[in-house]
Design a protein around this motif. Structure first.
Motif, short mmCIF file in Angstrom:
data_model
loop_
_atom_site.label_atom_id
_atom_site.label_comp_id
_atom_site.label_asym_id
_atom_site.label_seq_id
_atom_site.Cartn_x
_atom_site.Cartn_y
_atom_site.Cartn_z
N UNK B 680 0.84 -1.21 0.00
CA UNK B 680 0.00 0.00 0.00
C UNK B 680 0.87 1.25 0.00
N UNK B 681 1.86 1.24 0.88
CA UNK B 681 2.69 2.43 1.05
C UNK B 681 3.44 2.77 -0.24
N UNK B 682 4.07 1.77 -0.84
CA UNK B 682 4.92 2.09 -1.99
C UNK B 682 4.12 2.28 -3.27
N UNK B 683 2.95 1.64 -3.36
CA UNK B 683 2.08 1.97 -4.49
C UNK B 683 1.66 3.43 -4.37
N UNK B 684 1.32 3.82 -3.14
CA UNK B 684 0.94 5.21 -2.89
C UNK B 684 2.08 6.16 -3.25
N UNK B 685 3.28 5.77 -2.87
CA UNK B 685 4.45 6.61 -3.17
C UNK B 685 4.63 6.78 -4.66
N UNK B 686 4.51 5.68 -5.39
CA UNK B 686 4.73 5.78 -6.83
C UNK B 686 3.63 6.58 -7.49
N UNK B 687 2.39 6.39 -6.99
CA UNK B 687 1.28 7.18 -7.53
C UNK B 687 1.53 8.66 -7.27
N UNK B 688 1.99 8.93 -6.07
CA UNK B 688 2.22 10.32 -5.71
C UNK B 688 3.33 10.94 -6.55
N UNK B 689 4.43 10.19 -6.71
CA UNK B 689 5.53 10.72 -7.51
C UNK B 689 5.08 10.95 -8.95
N UNK B 690 4.24 10.05 -9.46
CA UNK B 690 3.72 10.25 -10.82
C UNK B 690 2.84 11.49 -10.86
N UNK B 691 2.06 11.69 -9.81
CA UNK B 691 1.21 12.88 -9.74
C UNK B 691 2.02 14.15 -9.68
N UNK B 692 3.04 14.15 -8.84
CA UNK B 692 3.91 15.33 -8.73
C UNK B 692 4.57 15.60 -10.07
N UNK B 693 4.99 14.52 -10.72
CA UNK B 693 5.61 14.66 -12.05
C UNK B 693 4.63 15.30 -13.02
#
Lengths: 312, 701
Positions: B680-693
């Motif tokens: 959950x945590x790292x999927x969230x992280x990757x989603x967030x980084x993609x969003x920030x990108x």
């Protein structure tokens, strides 16, 4: 009678009252992000959740987490590469969406309560105008900023090749290059935003939109740049601070992970809010100048009447 | 006959144990030395040239008559694009690229070479001992009018002129910074028959290759160099004279029992002099730990004071305390575990940011540091230990290369690799876990994990032992000569135990210092000192490309069920089906099956661990010869939580850590809980980084 107007900065902060708009931008970003992350999910489930790697990562095992992390990235790279590529395409979709949203934003901000109906119709109407503006802005920016950076670095290298690395002149070259590039980008970005904002005042085309932007900035360019830098620095600092907070958050418990998610969404919300506030400022800034700028860009056709037939 | 085998085996073990217990005598430098150099040289900082006179005494170490001498002229490697060095490197090496400027080239001309008044230069010719490039001018063969008799000597008077290249690989200049290495005509090594496995005596004098360093005989150096008086200088050895001549100054340095000499000059150097005082500077507990591992007293392994000179670049001041601390740590670690540093001085040169090609280079009693640019020492990189890694590694070469003079051309693993291992252990001792990289937020990596990642990211085509220019790529040279050896030595240490390993390594250093060992010599010492047959390590790891890759093939726990079917019982034939067994008041039990397999090609054992949801841990040893092992527990009151092979990371040679465990993911237990949280945590992280990108892209739209 003189219209009583707010300062553009105050108008920017006032624009934050359009929370539905801010949430629309933030939610769109979150959707884009989650869609991009999906290709990596099965790999994470199998190799992070299905092995001790997840345990080592979440608890940051001092000796085992780094090796497992390197193995995961190297061995399962296709999954992460898939995510990276999807993120690239989702970013492109995001750019298109942003062009769409900008058409609505310029129409509704500062004009009463926000409603999706009021927002979507001008967004659709202004979309092609914004696309055309973007097709001018993107290559021109790439070219001009690229030329500036290349020229200053190459010039600095040629002029000061024998200067020691810690010589102030080398630092100065970097600063001139960096600050110059940012200022150049800021000017082009303002022109682009103002050209899009022109549709708030008249149904004009992209080229005329840029002419409108140039006239609107004429004589008040520094003030406009001040606005751009205010929102860029404020937004950048806020996002960076929130980013740092999320970065150092341990987030090992469900509550911790939830807090992390909320903070992450907060960062997306913040960036969206700053963008809306910046638009609020720009539109307020333009509202007082628009009539003059539109008039200045009008093509005036003179028609000379044919001479009257002689009555002689 | 069959009964004799175990008897012979036990006798051999007893013999080896006796040898291991016998004292291994430390080697003393050879006297008189094979070479004695007396050099006077003058630097022209404008033309970047050196004008020198060299007096060389060479003593024939063999029983052969030697009718030809061979010299390394390394600077000719930078002469043109046809040299072997430039052809192989493509003008790019060590993260730096050769400048395309007129003054970028380097060369050396031997103007005259006289013995007994006769000039040998006219008869000298360039040769290409490694075969493939007739245009290479880095080895000069000089026929002698009369042979040097066995154990005899010859004295040569040599005049030379050299132009230094613009720094991109180890040596040269940038602006007024000069790192003067491999700069004089240096005689090759005449190896007598029997040395390093040679059948007959002969010269070992290879061309200068991109991926090779150096090999030379130990001797005495007396070097005077003259530079403008405003230059700050440093050099191999001890300064014994400083003579001002107008606006120029001549410095004289001497050093015995070294095999090379380098010096540096730069008017901008900031000088820091400090001493290493063992009583003050050995980190707490290190001496006792070393003594305990080595089975010696702290007095026996006591260190000596050393004068250290740090020549720092302006702007790199933040690196100063890090250089000082890591120098003291490395003097302590190498000195305590292998033997005290025998020289009086040590000079550390900090290269400028535009001369990074000279970073991280070792010469006797002298080395260059690196990764010390101001931005690399500031937040968030202030705990990325680049300065420390380079300092410890290059100091370490005082031992593995400086004193133990293995052949870097032919067996680079014996210096770079052994040193990489020693560097890892010094770093871990000094900085704990995440010894190489620590970033804000708890992210970081240790040297072993980094070495493992390097090992596994490249196609595993080359063995560790290979001539330096024979690897399929520069990256393969680097990974095999450095990282894989670090992993191999860590594996060996885990298998032999810290005490046994440390004693063997100290013995190897003590026996082979001031000598030229080979791979066989390394294994001979280790086998004698530990009483173990290490041929499988040599065959599989050092001279082979075997992988070790234990994995958990399957792991499952199933609820055990009452027997069902048709049974012939006392009362007759009965059929028991699910309806009858269901709901029986019987404690729930689980049948667990785990299969471990070695999908690598090196047969080596491992530890296995089964952990049940009730907290019970079952440890088993997986035998080396097994390709796979199945453990079946027919009935147990708890379900399996996870199975893991090599839970304590004893098998450092493992190809993949990721497949070493399986978490069942259906039940309770911390591993399962944290695993799910991680997803959950790292999927969230990757989603967030993609969003920030995507939001960063929005700034452009």
């Amino acid at each position: 009678m003189t219209e009583q107007r707010r300062a553009p900065l105050a108008a920017g902060f006032a624009a934050l009252s359009h929370q539905k708009l801010v949430l629309l931008l933030a939610a769109t970003t979150a959707l884009i992000g989650w869609t991009a992350a999906m290709p990596a999910l099965p790999t994470l489930q199998e190799w992070v959740g299905g092995t001790l790697a997840g345990d080592a990562f979440v608890r940051n095992h001092p000796t085992q987490a780094p090796g497992l992390f390197f193995d995961l990235v190297q061995q399962k790279w296709p999954a992460f590469d898939g995510m990276r590529r999807t993120a690239g395409w989702m970013g492109a979709i995001g750019i298109v969406l942003q062009m769409f949203f900008a058409g609505g934003i310029v129409a509704v901000l500062g004009r009463g309560r926000f409603g999706f109906g009021q927002f979507l119709e001008p967004a659709r109407r202004n979309f092609w105008h914004n696309v055309k503006c973007f097709l001018v802005f993107a290559p021109v920016t790439f070219l001009l900023v690229g030329i500036w950076v290349a020229a200053t670095l190459a010039g600095g290298h040629k002029l000061f090749a024998e200067a020691p690395p810690d010589a102030p002149v080398r630092t100065l070259v970097w600063w001139i290059c960096g600050v110059g590039a940012v200022v150049l980008f800021a000017v082009l970005s303002l022109l682009y935003d103002f050209a899009r904002a022109a549709r708030r005042y008249a149904g004009i085309g992209a080229w005329r939109g840029y002419r409108f932007a140039r006239h609107a900035l004429s004589g008040v360019g520094l003030r406009a740049l001040g606005l751009w830098f205010f929102w860029a620095i404020l937004g950048g600092a806020a996002v960076a601070a929130a980013f740092a907070l999320v970065w150092v958050l341990p987030a090992t418990s469900p509550a911790g992970i939830l807090v992390m998610f909320i903070l992450q969404l907060g960062v997306l919300w913040l960036r969206s809010a700053v963008r809306v506030a910046a638009w609020g400022s720009y539109l307020d800034f333009l509202d007082g100048r628009a009539r003059h700028a539109i008039a200045a860009t009008a093509r005036i056709r003179y028609t000379v009447a044919a001479p009257a037939p002689s009555s002689l | 006959m069959r009964r004799l085998v175990p008897v012979l085996g036990r006798s051999l073990l007893a013999l080896l144990a006796t040898m291991a217990a016998a004292p291994l005598h430390a080697a003393a430098p050879i006297r008189p030395p094979v070479v004695e150099y007396t050099i006077e040289v003058s630097l022209d900082p404008a033309a970047k040239t050196l004008d020198g006179k060299e007096r060389l005494v060479w003593r024939n170490p063999s029983n052969d008559r030697v009718g030809e001498l061979r010299f390394h002229l390394y600077l000719n490697g930078f002469k043109n694009t046809q040299s072997t060095f430039i052809r192989e490197s493509g003008g790019q090496l060590r993260y730096d690229r050769m400048a395309r400027k007129e003054d970028a080239w380097g060369w050396i001309d031997v103007l005259s070479m006289k013995t007994g008044g006769q000039d040998l230069r006219p008869g000298a010719r360039f040769i290409q001992p490694d075969g493939n490039n007739p245009e290479d001018e880095t080895v000069l063969a000089v026929p002698l009018p009369s042979s040097v008799p066995p154990r005899g000597e010859i004295t040569l008077e040599i005049a030379f002129r050299a132009k230094l290249p613009r720094v991109f690989a180890r040596t040269g200049f940038v602006r007024d910074y000069f790192l003067v290495g491999q700069w004089y005509p240096k005689i090759g090594v005449y190896e007598p028959g029997g040395m390093r496995g040679r059948a007959e005596g002969g010269w070992n004098c290879h061309a200068f290759h991109a991926n090779s360093e150096f090999y030379a005989d130990f001797g005495d150096f007396d070097v005077s160099f003259e530079v403008p008086s405003n230059f700050v200088v440093g050099a191999t050895g001890k300064r014994i004279a400083e003579t001002r001549k107008g606006n120029r100054t001549a410095y004289r340095y001497v050093q015995k029992d070294v095999h090379d000499f380098a010096w540096t000059a730069d008017p901008r150097f900031l000088v820091t002099e400090f001493s290493f005082d063992p009583a003050r500077d050995v980190p707490a507990g290190w001496s006792a730990k070393a003594a305990e591992e080595l089975g010696m007293t702290e007095t026996e392994i006591a260190l000596k004071p050393i004068s250290v000179r740090l020549l720092l670049q302006p702007g790199h001041e933040a690196a100063r305390p890090r250089y000082i601390r890591s120098t003291k740590e490395s003097i302590s670690y190498y000195g305590l575990w292998y033997g005290a540093y025998p020289y009086e001085t040590l000079t550390i040169v900090d290269p400028p940011d535009d001369g990074t090609g000279s970073e991280g280079m070792e010469y006797p009693t002298f080395f260059t540091g690196g990764l010390s640019a101001a931005w690399m020492t500031r937040w968030p990189f202030s705990e990325v230990r680049g300065v420390e890694v380079v300092t410890i590694h290059e100091f370490g070469h005082q031992y593995w290369y400086g004193m133990v003079g293995s052949n870097e051309f032919e067996e680079s693993w014996l210096d770079e690799g052994l040193n990489d291992d020693s560097e890892h252990r010094t770093l871990t001792m000094a900085y704990g876990p995440r010894d190489e990289v620590r970033l804000p937020g708890g992210f970081g990596a240790d040297s072993i994990s980094i070495a493992h990642a390097e090992y596994t990211h490249l196609d595993n085509l080359d063995p560790i032992r290979k001539c330096a220019w024979c690897f399929f790529s520069g990256a393969s040279y680097g990974i095999n000569s450095y990282y894989k050896v670090g992993l191999f030595m860590a594996q060996l240490k885990n298998d032999l135990g810290a005490r046994s390993f440390s004693r063997a390594q100290r013995a190897y250093f003590q026996i082979w210092s001031f000598r030229h060992p080979s791979t066989s010599d390394f294994f001979d010492v280790f086998e004698k000192a530990t009483g173990r047959d290490l041929s499988e390590y040599r065959r599989n790891i050092v001279e082979g490309t075997s992988r070790l890759d234990w994995k958990v093939v399957t792991a499952r726990s199933r609820r055990t069920r009452e027997p069902e079917g048709v049974f012939d019982r006392a009362g007759g034939r009965v059929t028991v089906d699910e309806k009858e067994t269901k709901g029986k008041d019987r404690p729930e039990t689980w049948e667990t099956t785990v299969v471990f397999g070695n999908v690598g090609d090196w047969a080596h054992g491992a530890q296995a661990r089964l952990v049940f949801e009730n907290g019970v841990v079952v440890n088993r040893t997986l035998p080396a010869e097994a390709r796979w092992v199945r453990y079946r527990i027919p009935s147990y009151k708890s379900k399996l939580a996870y199975a893991v092979v090599d839970p304590d990371r004893k098998n450092v040679w493992e190809w993949s850590y990721l497949n070493n465990s399986k978490v069942l993911g259906t039940g309770k237990g911390a591993a399962n809980t944290y695993g799910k949280r991680a997803v959950v945590k790292y999927t969230g992280w990757m989603a967030w980084l993609s969003g920030v990108w995507s939001q960063l892209l929005w700034a452009l739209a």
